[in-house]
Scaffold this motif. Sequence first.
Motif, PDB file in Angstrom:
ATOM      1  N   PRO A 154      45.212   2.385  45.084  1.00 47.13           N
ATOM      2  CA  PRO A 154      44.971   3.598  44.228  1.00 47.13           C
ATOM      3  C   PRO A 154      46.039   4.833  44.985  1.00 47.13           C
ATOM      4  N   ARG A 155      46.639   5.497  43.857  1.00 46.93           N
ATOM      5  CA  ARG A 155      47.560   6.739  44.175  1.00 46.93           C
ATOM      6  C   ARG A 155      46.827   7.868  44.840  1.00 46.93           C
ATOM      7  N   ARG A 156      45.486   8.102  44.465  1.00 44.34           N
ATOM      8  CA  ARG A 156      44.734   9.025  45.058  1.00 44.34           C
ATOM      9  C   ARG A 156      44.556   8.937  46.674  1.00 44.34           C
ATOM     10  N   PRO A 157      44.242   9.810  47.372  1.00 43.16           N
ATOM     11  CA  PRO A 157      43.803   9.598  48.798  1.00 43.16           C
ATOM     12  C   PRO A 157      42.482   8.451  48.915  1.00 43.16           C
ATOM     13  N   GLN A 158      42.460   7.553  49.772  1.00 40.84           N
ATOM     14  CA  GLN A 158      41.504   6.686  49.808  1.00 40.84           C
ATOM     15  C   GLN A 158      40.172   7.412  50.140  1.00 40.84           C
ATOM     16  N   ALA A 159      39.360   6.960  49.380  1.00 43.51           N
ATOM     17  CA  ALA A 159      37.724   7.726  49.495  1.00 43.51           C
ATOM     18  C   ALA A 159      36.981   7.007  50.389  1.00 43.51           C
ATOM     19  N   SER A 160      36.002   7.756  50.939  1.00 45.76           N
ATOM     20  CA  SER A 160      34.964   7.172  52.057  1.00 45.76           C
ATOM     21  C   SER A 160      34.104   6.386  51.025  1.00 45.76           C
ATOM     22  N   ALA A 161      33.398   5.698  51.896  1.00 45.57           N
ATOM     23  CA  ALA A 161      32.415   4.659  51.067  1.00 45.57           C
ATOM     24  C   ALA A 161      31.389   5.531  50.622  1.00 45.57           C
ATOM     25  N   TRP A 162      30.922   6.689  51.294  1.00 39.90           N
ATOM     26  CA  TRP A 162      29.636   7.546  50.760  1.00 39.90           C
ATOM     27  C   TRP A 162      30.203   8.115  49.456  1.00 39.90           C
ATOM     28  N   LEU A 163      31.595   8.593  49.106  1.00 39.02           N
ATOM     29  CA  LEU A 163      31.986   9.032  48.030  1.00 39.02           C
ATOM     30  C   LEU A 163      32.016   8.017  46.867  1.00 39.02           C
ATOM     31  N   LEU A 164      32.354   6.793  47.299  1.00 40.28           N
ATOM     32  CA  LEU A 164      32.247   5.573  46.400  1.00 40.28           C
ATOM     33  C   LEU A 164      30.662   5.375  45.822  1.00 40.28           C
ATOM     34  N   THR A 165      29.878   5.573  46.721  1.00 38.19           N
ATOM     35  CA  THR A 165      28.303   5.317  46.571  1.00 38.19           C
ATOM     36  C   THR A 165      27.821   6.430  45.686  1.00 38.19           C
ATOM     37  N   SER A 166      28.442   7.980  45.929  1.00 36.64           N
ATOM     38  CA  SER A 166      27.917   8.844  45.084  1.00 36.64           C
ATOM     39  C   SER A 166      28.298   8.758  43.480  1.00 36.64           C
ATOM     40  N   ARG A 167      29.652   8.382  43.587  1.00 37.40           N
ATOM     41  CA  ARG A 167      30.171   8.169  42.278  1.00 37.40           C
ATOM     42  C   ARG A 167      29.554   7.151  41.326  1.00 37.40           C
ATOM     43  N   VAL A 168      29.072   5.969  41.798  1.00 39.26           N
ATOM     44  CA  VAL A 168      28.583   4.921  41.335  1.00 39.26           C
ATOM     45  C   VAL A 168      26.862   5.136  41.082  1.00 39.26           C
ATOM     46  N   ALA A 169      26.414   6.181  41.768  1.00 36.73           N
ATOM     47  CA  ALA A 169      24.971   6.608  41.531  1.00 36.73           C
ATOM     48  C   ALA A 169      24.878   7.550  40.491  1.00 36.73           C
ATOM     49  N   ALA A 170      26.039   8.465  40.294  1.00 35.67           N
ATOM     50  CA  ALA A 170      26.031   9.653  39.383  1.00 35.67           C
ATOM     51  C   ALA A 170      26.293   8.857  38.127  1.00 35.67           C
ATOM     52  N   PHE A 171      27.084   7.882  37.890  1.00 36.07           N
ATOM     53  CA  PHE A 171      27.389   7.225  36.604  1.00 36.07           C
ATOM     54  C   PHE A 171      26.109   6.596  35.919  1.00 36.07           C
ATOM     55  N   THR A 172      25.082   6.389  36.805  1.00 35.37           N
ATOM     56  CA  THR A 172      23.607   5.953  36.244  1.00 35.37           C
ATOM     57  C   THR A 172      22.873   7.004  35.564  1.00 35.37           C
ATOM     58  N   TYR A 173      23.344   8.157  35.705  1.00 35.22           N
ATOM     59  CA  TYR A 173      22.537   9.480  35.116  1.00 35.22           C
ATOM     60  C   TYR A 173      22.310   9.332  33.478  1.00 35.22           C
ATOM     61  N   SER A 174      23.462   8.683  32.766  1.00 28.85           N
ATOM     62  CA  SER A 174      23.548   8.575  31.298  1.00 28.85           C
ATOM     63  C   SER A 174      22.333   7.826  31.029  1.00 28.85           C
ATOM     64  N   PRO A 175      22.773   6.410  31.305  1.00 26.27           N
ATOM     65  CA  PRO A 175      21.736   5.382  30.848  1.00 26.27           C
ATOM     66  C   PRO A 175      20.302   5.781  31.400  1.00 26.27           C
ATOM     67  N   LEU A 176      20.070   6.270  32.400  1.00 25.73           N
ATOM     68  CA  LEU A 176      18.834   6.560  32.991  1.00 25.73           C
ATOM     69  C   LEU A 176      17.992   7.504  32.170  1.00 25.73           C
ATOM     70  N   MET A 177      19.011   8.524  31.148  1.00 27.21           N
ATOM     71  CA  MET A 177      18.264   9.344  30.388  1.00 27.21           C
ATOM     72  C   MET A 177      18.274   8.886  28.987  1.00 27.21           C
ATOM     73  N   LEU A 178      19.085   8.125  28.643  1.00 25.89           N
ATOM     74  CA  LEU A 178      19.149   7.597  27.007  1.00 25.89           C
ATOM     75  C   LEU A 178      17.911   6.733  26.974  1.00 25.89           C
ATOM     76  N   VAL A 179      17.424   5.781  28.024  1.00 25.83           N
ATOM     77  CA  VAL A 179      16.325   4.914  28.053  1.00 25.83           C
ATOM     78  C   VAL A 179      15.206   5.729  27.600  1.00 25.83           C
ATOM     79  N   PRO A 180      14.772   6.626  28.353  1.00 22.66           N
ATOM     80  CA  PRO A 180      13.312   7.389  27.766  1.00 22.66           C
ATOM     81  C   PRO A 180      13.637   8.059  26.461  1.00 22.66           C
ATOM     82  N   ALA A 181      14.852   8.554  26.274  1.00 25.21           N
ATOM     83  CA  ALA A 181      15.077   9.234  25.130  1.00 25.21           C
ATOM     84  C   ALA A 181      14.624   8.208  24.080  1.00 25.21           C
TER      85      ALA A 181
END
Length: 289
Positions: A154-181
Amino acid sequence: MRTAAETQVRRPSAVRVLTTLLATTAAATVVVELLNWWYAPEQGFGLAVRTGWAMLRSFGFLLLIGHVRRGRTVARPFGLILAVTTIFAVGRLIVPRQGVPPLPGLLGFAILTALCVAVVWLLYRSSALAGHLVRHRPRLVIDRDGISWRETPPRRPQASAWLLTSRVAAFTYSPLMLVPALVAGGSILDDRLTAVPAVLFWFGAGITASYAVLFCTAFLMRGKDWARGLLVVVTGAVLAVDLPLCWWLLGVDGLVRDGGPLVAAAGLTLYGLRCAARAPDDARPEPRP
């Protein structure tokens, strides 16, 4: 460039072990959910939606197999989030509203939990896998040789593993809200027509959360400090919207079943951001769950 046969030969044995483990976990997810549906005293609309969402994770494990076989760097954070949310998603369905859980369901959940723990342990503790999961996604490249589809850093600076983990975890917000809705939307068909505006707002908030997370993480991966703070604000807003609506429209049971996984994802996101902020710029430690 290595051929497919050479890539297959050079894969460490840990990859084959993890692939088998992931396939077993995917099958166990389906079996445990079917057991829970069979023994459930109330097989209503809400249980059907939650069961279907939990069973979709079996496809997530199959997708993770592809990432592992291709040696993708995203396999570790994806596997961690998938394992954690699977345990929460299945665990919340094992416990009935009243009484004690059935023994087959408890045994199945225990086996599934052990499989998820084994998956995370292999992903983060195996040195062979650490040397294998180093490849990036292929991209369309245009250069002097023409147009080709190949792996490029990737052209962007290499991200740490913790940043990748935070990104993947944050992407679950939407489905975890839509299911109870969606579960709450089933109550509209009964005698709660007054809840229509709240349910529509819930759906809108879930969709908005996906775009907000996409915006934050796009700049977060590029090393923008303000994006980290904005993701914290988005996380707080998601919890402030979802948890009260879970409690109001779905009761305490819904708050535990549907709010719990979101709280876990939010906690992992914030913890990953904290660890990434405390790590030196030149050190990119792997997350240790």
